[in-house]
Every structure is written in structure tokens, then in C-alpha cells.
Design a protein around this motif. Sequence first.
Motif, short mmCIF file in Angstrom:
data_model
loop_
_atom_site.label_atom_id
_atom_site.label_comp_id
_atom_site.label_asym_id
_atom_site.label_seq_id
_atom_site.Cartn_x
_atom_site.Cartn_y
_atom_site.Cartn_z
N ALA A 101 59.52 62.78 -37.18
CA ALA A 101 60.31 62.29 -36.05
C ALA A 101 60.69 63.49 -35.20
O ALA A 101 60.94 64.58 -35.72
CB ALA A 101 61.57 61.57 -36.54
N ALA A 102 60.70 63.31 -33.89
CA ALA A 102 61.06 64.40 -32.98
C ALA A 102 62.36 64.06 -32.27
O ALA A 102 62.55 62.94 -31.80
CB ALA A 102 59.96 64.65 -31.97
N PHE A 103 63.24 65.07 -32.20
CA PHE A 103 64.51 64.92 -31.50
C PHE A 103 64.54 65.86 -30.30
O PHE A 103 64.19 67.04 -30.41
CB PHE A 103 65.68 65.26 -32.42
CG PHE A 103 66.98 65.49 -31.69
CD1 PHE A 103 67.67 64.43 -31.12
CD2 PHE A 103 67.50 66.77 -31.55
CE1 PHE A 103 68.85 64.64 -30.43
CE2 PHE A 103 68.69 66.98 -30.87
CZ PHE A 103 69.38 65.92 -30.31
N LEU A 120 53.31 61.85 -33.47
CA LEU A 120 54.67 61.67 -33.98
C LEU A 120 54.86 60.23 -34.41
O LEU A 120 54.19 59.31 -33.92
CB LEU A 120 55.69 62.03 -32.90
CG LEU A 120 55.73 63.50 -32.47
CD1 LEU A 120 56.54 63.67 -31.19
CD2 LEU A 120 56.30 64.37 -33.59
N ASP A 121 55.82 60.03 -35.32
CA ASP A 121 56.07 58.70 -35.86
C ASP A 121 57.35 58.07 -35.33
O ASP A 121 57.57 56.87 -35.51
CB ASP A 121 56.13 58.78 -37.38
CG ASP A 121 54.84 59.33 -37.96
OD1 ASP A 121 53.84 58.59 -38.00
OD2 ASP A 121 54.83 60.52 -38.34
N ALA A 122 58.22 58.86 -34.69
CA ALA A 122 59.46 58.33 -34.11
C ALA A 122 60.01 59.34 -33.12
O ALA A 122 59.82 60.55 -33.27
CB ALA A 122 60.49 58.06 -35.20
N LEU A 123 60.68 58.83 -32.08
CA LEU A 123 61.32 59.67 -31.07
C LEU A 123 62.82 59.40 -31.07
O LEU A 123 63.26 58.25 -31.12
CB LEU A 123 60.76 59.38 -29.68
CG LEU A 123 59.27 59.57 -29.45
CD1 LEU A 123 58.92 59.21 -28.01
CD2 LEU A 123 58.85 60.99 -29.76
N ILE A 124 63.59 60.48 -31.02
CA ILE A 124 65.05 60.39 -30.91
C ILE A 124 65.42 61.10 -29.60
O ILE A 124 65.30 62.31 -29.50
CB ILE A 124 65.75 61.04 -32.11
CG1 ILE A 124 65.22 60.45 -33.42
CG2 ILE A 124 67.26 60.84 -32.02
CD1 ILE A 124 65.66 61.21 -34.66
N LEU A 125 65.83 60.34 -28.61
CA LEU A 125 65.97 60.84 -27.24
C LEU A 125 67.43 60.82 -26.82
O LEU A 125 68.02 59.74 -26.66
CB LEU A 125 65.13 59.97 -26.29
CG LEU A 125 63.68 59.71 -26.74
CD1 LEU A 125 63.03 58.65 -25.87
CD2 LEU A 125 62.88 61.01 -26.72
N ALA A 126 68.03 61.99 -26.67
CA ALA A 126 69.44 62.09 -26.33
C ALA A 126 69.64 62.49 -24.87
O ALA A 126 69.03 63.45 -24.41
CB ALA A 126 70.14 63.10 -27.25
N ASN A 127 70.48 61.75 -24.17
CA ASN A 127 70.84 62.06 -22.78
C ASN A 127 69.63 62.50 -21.95
O ASN A 127 69.60 63.61 -21.40
CB ASN A 127 71.90 63.17 -22.76
CG ASN A 127 73.16 62.79 -23.51
OD1 ASN A 127 73.56 61.63 -23.54
ND2 ASN A 127 73.79 63.77 -24.15
N PRO A 128 68.60 61.65 -21.83
CA PRO A 128 67.38 62.07 -21.12
C PRO A 128 67.65 62.49 -19.67
O PRO A 128 68.45 61.87 -18.96
CB PRO A 128 66.50 60.82 -21.16
CG PRO A 128 66.99 60.06 -22.37
CD PRO A 128 68.47 60.30 -22.39
N TRP A 255 78.49 62.76 -35.50
CA TRP A 255 77.91 61.49 -35.04
C TRP A 255 76.41 61.65 -34.81
O TRP A 255 75.61 60.81 -35.25
CB TRP A 255 78.60 61.04 -33.75
CG TRP A 255 78.11 59.73 -33.20
CD1 TRP A 255 78.58 58.49 -33.50
CD2 TRP A 255 77.05 59.53 -32.25
NE1 TRP A 255 77.88 57.53 -32.80
CE2 TRP A 255 76.94 58.14 -32.02
CE3 TRP A 255 76.19 60.39 -31.56
CZ2 TRP A 255 76.00 57.59 -31.15
CZ3 TRP A 255 75.24 59.86 -30.68
CH2 TRP A 255 75.15 58.46 -30.48
N LEU A 256 76.03 62.73 -34.14
CA LEU A 256 74.62 62.98 -33.87
C LEU A 256 73.83 63.12 -35.17
O LEU A 256 72.77 62.49 -35.33
CB LEU A 256 74.47 64.24 -33.03
CG LEU A 256 73.03 64.69 -32.74
CD1 LEU A 256 72.29 63.64 -31.91
CD2 LEU A 256 73.03 66.04 -32.03
N ALA A 257 74.33 63.91 -36.10
CA ALA A 257 73.64 64.11 -37.37
C ALA A 257 73.50 62.79 -38.13
O ALA A 257 72.44 62.51 -38.71
CB ALA A 257 74.37 65.14 -38.21
N ILE A 260 70.73 60.68 -36.56
CA ILE A 260 69.40 61.22 -36.85
C ILE A 260 69.03 60.95 -38.30
O ILE A 260 67.90 60.53 -38.60
CB ILE A 260 69.36 62.74 -36.53
CG1 ILE A 260 69.42 62.95 -35.03
CG2 ILE A 260 68.10 63.38 -37.13
CD1 ILE A 260 69.52 64.40 -34.61
N LEU A 261 69.96 61.16 -39.23
CA LEU A 261 69.67 60.92 -40.64
C LEU A 261 69.35 59.44 -40.91
O LEU A 261 68.48 59.12 -41.73
CB LEU A 261 70.85 61.37 -41.50
CG LEU A 261 71.02 62.88 -41.60
CD1 LEU A 261 72.34 63.23 -42.30
CD2 LEU A 261 69.84 63.52 -42.34
#
Length: 266
Positions: A101-103, A120-128, A255-257, A260-261
Motif C-alpha cells: 500500500a502506498a501513502f 500497488l495494491d492500495a492507495l492512502i491519499l491524504a489532503n490531495p 489518528w493517521l497511524a 493506515i494500520l
Amino acid sequence: MRHQLSFACEGASLAASIDEAPGTTGLLIISGGNEIRSGAHRGMAILAQKVADAGYPVFRFDRRGIGDSEGANGGYTASAPDIAAAIAAFRQAAPGLTRIAAFGNCDAASALLLHQPLALDALILANPWTYDDDCSDEDGQHEPALPPASAIRARYLARLKDPKSLLRLLKGEIDVRKLLRGLSALGKSAPPAVPDSLAARLDAAFAKLACPATILLATGDRTAQAFIETCQPADVKVERLDSPSHSFAGKDAEWLADRILAILAA
């Protein structure tokens, strides 16, 4: 345990760090702006340690022209080869991986979207990042010059509910013309994204996602507010945190961690 390593990308040597762990799902962290891989105030290094302590290997790197990496800095729009090379290097450094997974935060989130398909198998997109201009500050963080219209409207609504602001208005301490201009925007909806704008390109990327994605938004952050106003991703999970912190600093880091976990464990 954390190790430093390097890998090749189009003739340049890129610096990287891997936090080892026994899990078969790994996290690739993409740096935003012109940040080095440790992140603002070492935020990404701390995040990597937390994720690795939970059993997931983590790979971070400096893209070309940033930090300890060679080459020219082409910005996030030219980072597709860097990300692809980092994925390959991660798999080589952690051969037991079956899922990555990519963050990415800010323009790193936008890069992950724009450069699909990636292995990649998953995307974690913060405040794009949705602005077409580049407003990096001295710490490599993106910051729009002005808040989006939605933020301006919210500020005026808050002031109208504040008795102190009403008292200032009665005393003549508030510029009535500016107030009226602000009030005129309250009922206006955001215009659709201009074709070929970054926001429109991100919407198109969301429509053809190659893997599951989750959007994380700090709703008090200008970049997140602009994303909310200009992008309409369909069928994508969105999680919100009531915070102004663009980089999820301080207590927001937990919260972010946790988010993601949860995604890595899914």
C-alpha cells in the motif's frame, strides 16, 4: 530495524530507508512537496517506526533532486519513474512482500493518482493537492496562497454567529463593503473543475482507479478544503479528522497511524 540503502532511477542513485518487519504487507511512503523522506519534523520517520512496530515493513525514499538523491528535481508531476523504481526496490529489499500500500500527503497523494497504473495494491491519499500552481514553502510544504471559497464562506458564517463580531459591526469597526462581498459568496456553489486542470485530472484518475483507495482529510486544512470543493470522487472511502494540521502533526499523528494500520490489516 531501520536500514539505509540506495536504488537506481533513470541513471540517478536515490537514497532510501527501510524499516524491517515480518509482515507480508508493506507500506510505501511518498514524500510531498520538496520534503526529504523523514518528513516535516521527522513525521514520516516516526510514522514508519510505528507501522513497522505493528509488523509491517515500511519503505521511504528521496525522489530525484531531493535530499540525498541524485538527479534533477522534476516535481511531483515527473515522479512516476521514481515511484515505480521505489516499488521495485522495496520488493527486492523485502522479498516476502505479497502486498504493498502506498501513502502520500498533499502532492504526493496527487502523484499516486496521476501516475496510475502502478504496481500497488492500495492507495492512502491524504489532503490531495488540487492547485495548478506550486506554492511550496521553505520546508517543502505546499500551502495555497488563499483559502478556498468554502473556507471563506465558513469563516463568515462563524463570524455572523459570534456576538463579539456583531458588536464590532454595530460599533462600525467592521468594513461593511468587505462583509457584503463575503456574504454574497455564501449562497454560491463551487464552479466545476476547468477541463485539463489538476482537479479535473484527479477526478478522471479516481474514475479509473487501478486499486482500492482511501482518502484522509484534515477538514480544517486549506488543501483539504480545496479538494472537497473541487473534486467529487465516486465510490472512494473518505475519512475525516476535525483538524487544521496539513501534515497530521502532534496528537493527529496517532489518528493517521491508526487509519493506515487499519488499511494495512484489511
